[in-house]
Design a protein around this motif. Sequence first.
Motif, PDB file in Angstrom:
ATOM      1  N   ALA A   1       0.832  -1.207   0.000  1.00 51.87           N
ATOM      2  CA  ALA A   1       0.000   0.000   0.000  1.00 51.87           C
ATOM      3  C   ALA A   1       0.865   1.254   0.000  1.00 51.87           C
ATOM      4  N   ALA A   2       1.972   1.222   0.756  1.00 52.70           N
ATOM      5  CA  ALA A   2       2.853   2.392   0.817  1.00 52.70           C
ATOM      6  C   ALA A   2       3.537   2.641  -0.523  1.00 52.70           C
ATOM      7  N   VAL A   3       3.961   1.566  -1.193  1.00 49.61           N
ATOM      8  CA  VAL A   3       4.595   1.719  -2.512  1.00 49.61           C
ATOM      9  C   VAL A   3       3.613   2.358  -3.492  1.00 49.61           C
ATOM     10  N   ILE A   4       2.371   1.851  -3.501  1.00 46.44           N
ATOM     11  CA  ILE A   4       1.358   2.415  -4.410  1.00 46.44           C
ATOM     12  C   ILE A   4       1.079   3.886  -4.058  1.00 46.44           C
ATOM     13  N   SER A   5       0.997   4.162  -2.763  1.00 44.94           N
ATOM     14  CA  SER A   5       0.673   5.525  -2.324  1.00 44.94           C
ATOM     15  C   SER A   5       1.800   6.512  -2.622  1.00 44.94           C
ATOM     16  N   ALA A   6       3.028   6.008  -2.726  1.00 38.38           N
ATOM     17  CA  ALA A   6       4.170   6.892  -3.002  1.00 38.38           C
ATOM     18  C   ALA A   6       4.260   7.266  -4.484  1.00 38.38           C
ATOM     19  N   LEU A   7       3.605   6.491  -5.332  1.00 38.44           N
ATOM     20  CA  LEU A   7       3.766   6.694  -6.769  1.00 38.44           C
ATOM     21  C   LEU A   7       3.205   8.029  -7.283  1.00 38.44           C
ATOM     22  N   PRO A   8       2.008   8.483  -6.839  1.00 35.46           N
ATOM     23  CA  PRO A   8       1.492   9.739  -7.406  1.00 35.46           C
ATOM     24  C   PRO A   8       2.458  10.906  -7.273  1.00 35.46           C
ATOM     25  N   THR A   9       3.085  11.065  -6.101  1.00 35.09           N
ATOM     26  CA  THR A   9       4.002  12.186  -5.906  1.00 35.09           C
ATOM     27  C   THR A   9       5.264  12.022  -6.746  1.00 35.09           C
ATOM     28  N   ALA A  10       5.798  10.791  -6.789  1.00 37.79           N
ATOM     29  CA  ALA A  10       7.000  10.563  -7.605  1.00 37.79           C
ATOM     30  C   ALA A  10       6.694  10.791  -9.083  1.00 37.79           C
ATOM     31  N   LEU A  11       5.512  10.365  -9.536  1.00 40.89           N
ATOM     32  CA  LEU A  11       5.149  10.567 -10.940  1.00 40.89           C
ATOM     33  C   LEU A  11       4.919  12.045 -11.247  1.00 40.89           C
ATOM     34  N   ALA A  12       4.446  12.800 -10.257  1.00 37.35           N
ATOM     35  CA  ALA A  12       4.273  14.245 -10.458  1.00 37.35           C
ATOM     36  C   ALA A  12       5.628  14.917 -10.679  1.00 37.35           C
ATOM     37  N   VAL A  13       6.640  14.474  -9.925  1.00 38.34           N
ATOM     38  CA  VAL A  13       7.999  14.995 -10.131  1.00 38.34           C
ATOM     39  C   VAL A  13       8.488  14.631 -11.528  1.00 38.34           C
ATOM     40  N   LEU A  14       8.241  13.387 -11.927  1.00 43.01           N
ATOM     41  CA  LEU A  14       8.659  12.941 -13.267  1.00 43.01           C
ATOM     42  C   LEU A  14       7.984  13.777 -14.356  1.00 43.01           C
ATOM     43  N   ALA A  15       6.674  13.986 -14.210  1.00 38.53           N
ATOM     44  CA  ALA A  15       5.948  14.756 -15.231  1.00 38.53           C
ATOM     45  C   ALA A  15       6.464  16.189 -15.307  1.00 38.53           C
ATOM     46  N   THR A  16       6.752  16.777 -14.153  1.00 43.40           N
ATOM     47  CA  THR A  16       7.277  18.150 -14.143  1.00 43.40           C
ATOM     48  C   THR A  16       8.647  18.221 -14.804  1.00 43.40           C
ATOM     49  N   GLY A  17       9.503  17.270 -14.450  1.00 43.35           N
ATOM     50  CA  GLY A  17      10.843  17.246 -15.045  1.00 43.35           C
ATOM     51  C   GLY A  17      10.791  17.035 -16.545  1.00 43.35           C
ATOM     52  N   ALA A  18       9.937  16.101 -16.983  1.00 37.13           N
ATOM     53  CA  ALA A  18       9.821  15.824 -18.419  1.00 37.13           C
ATOM     54  C   ALA A  18       9.314  17.054 -19.164  1.00 37.13           C
ATOM     55  N   THR A  19       8.345  17.741 -18.575  1.00 38.73           N
ATOM     56  CA  THR A  19       7.814  18.956 -19.210  1.00 38.73           C
ATOM     57  C   THR A  19       8.895  20.031 -19.328  1.00 38.73           C
ATOM     58  N   ALA A  20       9.655  20.199 -18.235  1.00 34.25           N
ATOM     59  CA  ALA A  20      10.721  21.216 -18.265  1.00 34.25           C
ATOM     60  C   ALA A  20      11.776  20.877 -19.304  1.00 34.25           C
ATOM     61  N   ILE A  21      12.125  19.606 -19.408  1.00 36.32           N
ATOM     62  CA  ILE A  21      13.146  19.189 -20.391  1.00 36.32           C
ATOM     63  C   ILE A  21      12.658  19.442 -21.815  1.00 36.32           C
ATOM     64  N   ILE A  22      11.401  19.100 -22.075  1.00 40.39           N
ATOM     65  CA  ILE A  22      10.846  19.292 -23.426  1.00 40.39           C
ATOM     66  C   ILE A  22      10.745  20.781 -23.757  1.00 40.39           C
ATOM     67  N   LEU A  23      10.334  21.591 -22.769  1.00 43.08           N
ATOM     68  CA  LEU A  23      10.245  23.043 -23.014  1.00 43.08           C
ATOM     69  C   LEU A  23      11.618  23.656 -23.285  1.00 43.08           C
ATOM     70  N   GLN A  24      12.667  23.015 -22.753  1.00 39.14           N
ATOM     71  CA  GLN A  24      14.032  23.499 -23.003  1.00 39.14           C
ATOM     72  C   GLN A  24      14.569  23.001 -24.339  1.00 39.14           C
ATOM     73  N   GLY A  25      13.717  22.248 -25.060  1.00 41.84           N
ATOM     74  CA  GLY A  25      14.149  21.756 -26.360  1.00 41.84           C
ATOM     75  C   GLY A  25      14.848  20.410 -26.312  1.00 41.84           C
ATOM     76  N   GLY A  26      14.858  19.769 -25.173  1.00 41.00           N
ATOM     77  CA  GLY A  26      15.504  18.470 -25.048  1.00 41.00           C
ATOM     78  C   GLY A  26      14.512  17.333 -25.237  1.00 41.00           C
ATOM     79  N   ARG A  27      14.957  16.142 -24.979  1.00 43.51           N
ATOM     80  CA  ARG A  27      14.076  14.987 -25.054  1.00 43.51           C
ATOM     81  C   ARG A  27      14.280  14.138 -23.804  1.00 43.51           C
ATOM     82  N   VAL A  28      13.254  13.403 -23.461  1.00 42.53           N
ATOM     83  CA  VAL A  28      13.310  12.547 -22.274  1.00 42.53           C
ATOM     84  C   VAL A  28      13.652  11.131 -22.727  1.00 42.53           C
ATOM     85  N   PRO A  29      14.850  10.660 -22.413  1.00 41.59           N
ATOM     86  CA  PRO A  29      15.233   9.315 -22.882  1.00 41.59           C
ATOM     87  C   PRO A  29      14.518   8.232 -22.098  1.00 41.59           C
TER      88      PRO A  29
END
Length: 265
Positions: free
Chosen positions: A106-134
Amino acid sequence: MTFARGFAAEVRKGLLNLAAGWRETLIQMITFPLFYLLIVLFMGRGQLRAELLLPVLLGMMALTFIHEQVNRVFWSYLGDIQSGVLEQTYLTPLPSAASILGRQVAAVISALPTALAVLATGATAIILQGGRVPFDAQVIVPLAAIAVGTCGLALILCGLTLVFKRIEIVTQLSVAVYAIAGGTLVPLAAMPDPVALLSRLVVPIAPGIEAMRDILLGGHSLAALPTGLGLGWLLVQPLLITAVGVVLFNRLEHLARHRGTLGRY
């Protein structure tokens, strides 16, 4: 059958707690990504420098996951101790292993939304900078290693909770240490050798972060990781931490039951 029902009940209870605390989760899904961007700004001297976004993102995702996973398991134990639920659980035929595994899942599942939010933010910032997310499917291995090792650490902290109850400062300090010396923000290769070696040995997320950076930034394969202690240690370290967690939790659980202090707070 008792084990399966107890395990399912613990997972369901954890997910119900996640749903009930959706406001807290939503706030964390905002604050952790902001914290990530602020760190990149700080390290980039006021700029979101493209060369920092992905390396820091990999470390920040792991740090967010371990913070959320460990704290959710710890606070679930503490809440059950305070309310007397934990003591009642031990008076039933339910094996304690079912409760432990259910809480971890349950804790692993509950931790995923916040970690995925960080991932989505980072991916968006990288793409806006003209990069790509490998992406490379090999990163599944270090991600799994991080999840297993973090569960082992949570077991250790939960065992300590059963006996010493108020150890909130220990959980917070451990996450702070990982942030500073665990290779999450600054690669271990850039740290003093003794610090890097100690982190690789005992910090659950350190080998996984190094492996992800080698794969996604360096283009290396799992079998030829140039930094850290190699694929063998990446696989063995989380298993050793989990084994230590199981042994220590069992000993501390036995001690708490022997003293009859499971319901005392």
